[in-house]
Design a protein around this motif. Structure first.
Motif, PDB file in Angstrom:
ATOM      1  N   GLY A 688      30.660  40.817  42.186  1.00 56.59           N
ATOM      2  CA  GLY A 688      31.076  42.434  41.207  1.00 56.59           C
ATOM      3  C   GLY A 688      30.354  43.646  42.021  1.00 56.59           C
ATOM      4  N   CYS A 691      32.424  44.147  45.138  1.00 53.77           N
ATOM      5  CA  CYS A 691      33.640  45.201  44.731  1.00 53.77           C
ATOM      6  C   CYS A 691      33.122  46.041  44.216  1.00 53.77           C
ATOM      7  N   HIS A 697      38.538  44.307  44.744  1.00 54.23           N
ATOM      8  CA  HIS A 697      37.895  43.776  42.741  1.00 54.23           C
ATOM      9  C   HIS A 697      39.509  42.606  43.615  1.00 54.23           C
ATOM     10  N   ALA A 701      39.937  38.422  42.405  1.00 54.89           N
ATOM     11  CA  ALA A 701      40.342  38.467  41.434  1.00 54.89           C
ATOM     12  C   ALA A 701      40.120  37.199  40.760  1.00 54.89           C
ATOM     13  N   PHE A 732      32.858  42.991  35.722  1.00 46.55           N
ATOM     14  CA  PHE A 732      33.606  42.458  36.814  1.00 46.55           C
ATOM     15  C   PHE A 732      35.001  43.811  36.679  1.00 46.55           C
ATOM     16  N   TYR A 733      35.590  43.557  34.661  1.00 48.34           N
ATOM     17  CA  TYR A 733      36.726  44.310  34.596  1.00 48.34           C
ATOM     18  C   TYR A 733      36.199  45.819  34.487  1.00 48.34           C
ATOM     19  N   SER A 735      34.429  47.689  36.031  1.00 52.23           N
ATOM     20  CA  SER A 735      34.239  48.134  37.110  1.00 52.23           C
ATOM     21  C   SER A 735      35.760  48.852  37.948  1.00 52.23           C
ATOM     22  N   TRP A 736      36.673  47.422  38.108  1.00 56.19           N
ATOM     23  CA  TRP A 736      37.766  47.055  38.377  1.00 56.19           C
ATOM     24  C   TRP A 736      38.498  48.231  37.765  1.00 56.19           C
ATOM     25  N   ARG A 745      43.066  45.744  32.881  1.00 60.95           N
ATOM     26  CA  ARG A 745      41.696  45.384  32.985  1.00 60.95           C
ATOM     27  C   ARG A 745      41.150  45.951  31.989  1.00 60.95           C
TER      28      ARG A 745
END
Length: 756
Positions: A688, A691, A697, A701, A732-733, A735-736, A745
């Motif tokens: 994470g 990315c 990402h 993913a 993680f999502y 940030s994406w 997302r």
């Protein structure tokens, strides 16, 4: 009457009647001409409309072929032919052969070329060569018609564009001939394409024609180089490869890395290993200037560099293993299923792992390659037999840990049941130690517990009181419980063992040193570095008093104290102690050893903390190589060093390398039986972070989501680990989503963060 005119009584013609006839005739002719012109115009319009429709249909078919076929290099690398591609191409061929595109030579030529390229991807080189030849003929005839209509004089760009298409078609034909094995013809057409492209490039340079996107002549030179290389003409192949590098250098020149590959193949054929590796490395570095870090081109060049390194001295084998594994991830991701290229990759990895001493990893890779070739070709095919023989040779080898575990299991199995004996206690303890050394920590716990209970009963039969055996087993079981997450139970056992050993030996025995180190390690893992420092300082002082010279226990104590000082940010003292411990261990032990690997790992982490990343990476690489030779592929110590390596790579700007190391650590940690999930969680956190730093990402993913779900499914994962896993996936999502807003997302982030 003689001399009188005949018809004297006839009436004279009416004045103007002849003129009227002429006028009527002219009007009628004009009408007929107008009708004929209208008919011709209508027919011409219909023909133009039909031709336009044919061009649109041909263009549509070309786009369909391109979309279905994909990139020919990717297809060749992964062995993944798109489903239904051959059937679709055959349907297009039937339309071409039925004359649907005969009225437009250029249209037909373009479509024939697209069909030829698709057939190359679909693995039909002979048919591809025929279609590429037909494309060249159609485009050549179209060029003749243009010259007859003098379009080349009025519209040079039209003529130049067609000439470019014709030369590109010739190059496609040369490639198809090369794939079909007709080397002489491939060489002839490639050299002709070189000449044609050079002429067009000269016109372009002179401003006589405008040719956007002109394929460079270096592409044709590369095909010619591959042909002469296959024919065994190394001198000519080298000359063509050098010509590509000299004629068109550039920061983003797509043919530069291919030229280096040709030169590497020439050097390899001559037995010049160093030059081959140099060019393979240059090909990868050149491609790395513009290629997708996780894409097919970079993976393919990594595989080729790994092959070159594996064929040379031992010094390059460990790097080769890393490159093989890194490129294998990309190859697996792109493959639709079994293919010989993937089997070849696995076999190459297995051989290299065997060279580095990783027998278990070699067995796994060669076994998978054998099974894949059996599914592809059958058990009796020579390709299957070859890799099976290699696997048989490796399969008979056992690592030292495997042998020890087998011996200990046999001893425990042979011991009398329901009988407390000191010999049985020793066997149970030794089996537990063997399992723990192999990374099977959870599996070792019941054997330690059984041994401790038996020893307590034996001591009770003798009157009870403090006992060295009980202290040893409490110490061993305490370490395991702490490692498995039972921190309270582990601490109690470790401190009880230390207290008992102090009472037994009055601080005059190495067992007390061992307990001091182990209790300190618990405090260190709990973040209480000051208390860990006190206990480790006492352990070092006591050990120096008991063993004035070199001693492995003293080296371990010194290294542990160095790790604690590093966490206390006393880096200069920490480095000095790590290096002292490493030097002592190397004097005491020859070859690979788990203690040396641990000290190398600790030293690498401290070097990273003082920004000596280059030395840190070398040190951690040595630790990783040693641990891979010592342990099973999924051993937690290997995972730990991979995580530390990823720290250094990310801090050094090697985000692609860090991502690979984190993913490698993640996969290994999830494959371990009875894994607690903490190492996998650390790897997910690292992925994470990378990315978020570089915005990759999308590349990982699917992998992150699958790994997160696998981590949550672990029976051995604690509630705390599960909660942290959800938070990590949510982060993680988020940030994406911040990098590229998306409702999906955002919903994923909310789901994993527990907001919904």
């Amino acid at each position: 009457m003689e001399g009188e005119p005949e018809f004297e009584n006839a009436a004279p013609p009416r004045p103007g009647r002849t003129a009227l006839r002429w006028i009527a005739g002219i009007v009628l002719a004009a009408g007929l001409l107008s009708a004929l012109t209208a008919l011709l115009v209508a027919r011409w319009h219909d023909a133009q409309l039909e031709a336009a429709n044919a061009r649109v249909a041909a263009a549509t078919l070309q786009y369909e072929l391109r979309d279905r076929a994909g990139d020919p290099r990717t297809s060749a690398w992964t062995g993944c032919v798109p489903e239904g591609l051959l059937e679709h191409v055959a349907a297009v061929e039937r339309r071409i052969d039925a004359g649907e595109f005969d009225m437009e030579l250029r249209t037909r030529g373009q479509l024939e070329g697209a069909v030829g390229r698709a057939l190359s991807i679909a693995g039909a080189p002979d048919r591809a060569a025929r279609r590429c030849q037909s494309a060249l003929e159609a485009l050549t005839n179209a060029g003749v018609n243009l010259r007859e209509r003098l379009l080349s004089r009025k519209f040079p760009a039209v003529s130049g564009s067609l000439a470019e298409e014709r030369s590109a078609a010739r190059l496609d034909w040369a490639r198809a001939l090369l794939a079909a094995g007709d080397l002489d013809a491939a060489l002839r057409e490639a050299l002709l394409a070189v000449e044609e492209f050079e002429q067009l490039e000269a016109l372009k340079t002179g401003g006589l024609v405008f040719l956007p996107g002109l394929p460079p002549s270096s592409g044709a030179r590369l095909v010619a180089a591959e042909a002469v290389l296959a024919l065994g003409d190394l001198e000519r192949a080298q000359a063509l490869g050098v010509a590509v590098l000299q004629t068109e250098p550039g920061l983003f020149h797509t043919n530069e890395n291919s030229a280096h590959s040709v030169l590497a193949a020439v050097a390899g054929a001559r037995g010049d290993h160093e030059t081959a590796v140099m060019h393979r490395r240059a090909a990868l570095e050149t491609l790395g200037r513009f290629a997708d870090e996780d894409g097919e081109p970079r993976a393919r060049r990594s595989f080729e560099l790994a092959q070159a390194l594996a064929a040379g001295p031992q010094a390059g084998w460990s790097e080769a293993v890393g490159l093989f594994e890194r490129s294998l991830l990309a190859r697996r991701a792109g493959a639709c299923g079994d293919c010989d290229g993937l089997a070849q990759h696995l076999a190459a990895l297995g051989r290299c792992l065997a060279q580095t001493g990783d027998a278990r990893g070699a067995r796994a890779a060669l076994g998978e390659a054998t099974a894949m070739r059996e599914r592809l070709f059958g058990a009796d095919d020579p390709r299957t037999v070859q890799v099976r023989q290699e696997w048989d040779q490796i399969a008979t080898l056992e690592t030292a840990l495997e042998r020890e575990e087998a011996v200990r299991r046999a001893a425990v199995a042979d011991a009398p049941k329901d009988e407390d004996t000191h010999a049985h206690v020793v066997e149970l303890n030794d089996l537990a130690r063997a399992l723990k050394a192999a990374g099977k920590v959870r599996e070792s716990e019941p054997y330690y517990a059984q041994a401790l209970a038996m020893q307590v009963r034996l001591v009770g039969q003798q009157g009870g009181g403090d006992d060295a055996g009980v202290a040893t087993l409490m110490n061993n079981l305490g370490l395991v419980k702490a490692q498995l997450g039972d921190r309270k139970g582990g601490r109690r056992l470790l401190e009880d063992a230390l207290a008992m050993r102090r009472r037994l030996f009055l601080d005059h025995d190495m067992d007390v040193v061992e307990s001091l180190i182990n209790v300190a390690s618990w405090h260190h893992a709990d973040g209480n570095f000051e208390r860990a420092f006190e206990l480790e300082s006492e352990a070092v002082a006591l050990c120096r008093q008991l063993t004035p010279g070199d001693d492995i226990q003293l080296a371990i104590a010194i290294d542990n104290l160095g790790a604690t000082l590093s966490d206390l940010k006393r880096y200069d003292e920490a480095l000095a102690l790590h290096r002292e411990a490493l030097a002592m261990e190397r004097r005491l032990i020859e070859g690979d050893d788990a203690t040396i690997a641990q000290t190398l790992d600790e030293l690498g982490v401290t070097l990273y903390r003082v920004d000596q990343n280059a030395e840190a990476l070398l040190t951690l690489t040595e630790a990783l190589q040693m641990r891979r030779r010592l342990f099973d592929a999924d051993h937690p110590d290997i995972v730990r060093t991979l995580l530390h390596t990823a720290w250094v790579q990310a801090d050094s700007g090697d985000h692609s390398g860090a991502l690979h190391s984190y993913r490698d650590a993640l996969e290994r940690s999830l494959r371990r039986p009875h894994a607690t999930g903490e190492a996998a969680l650390d790897a997910l956190d690292g992925i994470g972070d990378v990315c978020a730093a570089v915005g990759s990402h999308a590349t990982v993913a699917d992998h992150v989501l699958a790994a997160g779900r696998a981590l949550l499914a672990l029976d051995s994962a604690s509630a705390d680990v599960r909660a942290r896993c959800k938070q990590t996936l949510g982060a993680f999502y988020r940030s994406w989503e911040a990098a590229g807003p998306s409702p999906e997302r955002d919903a994923r982030a909310a789901e994993w963060a527990g907001l919904r």
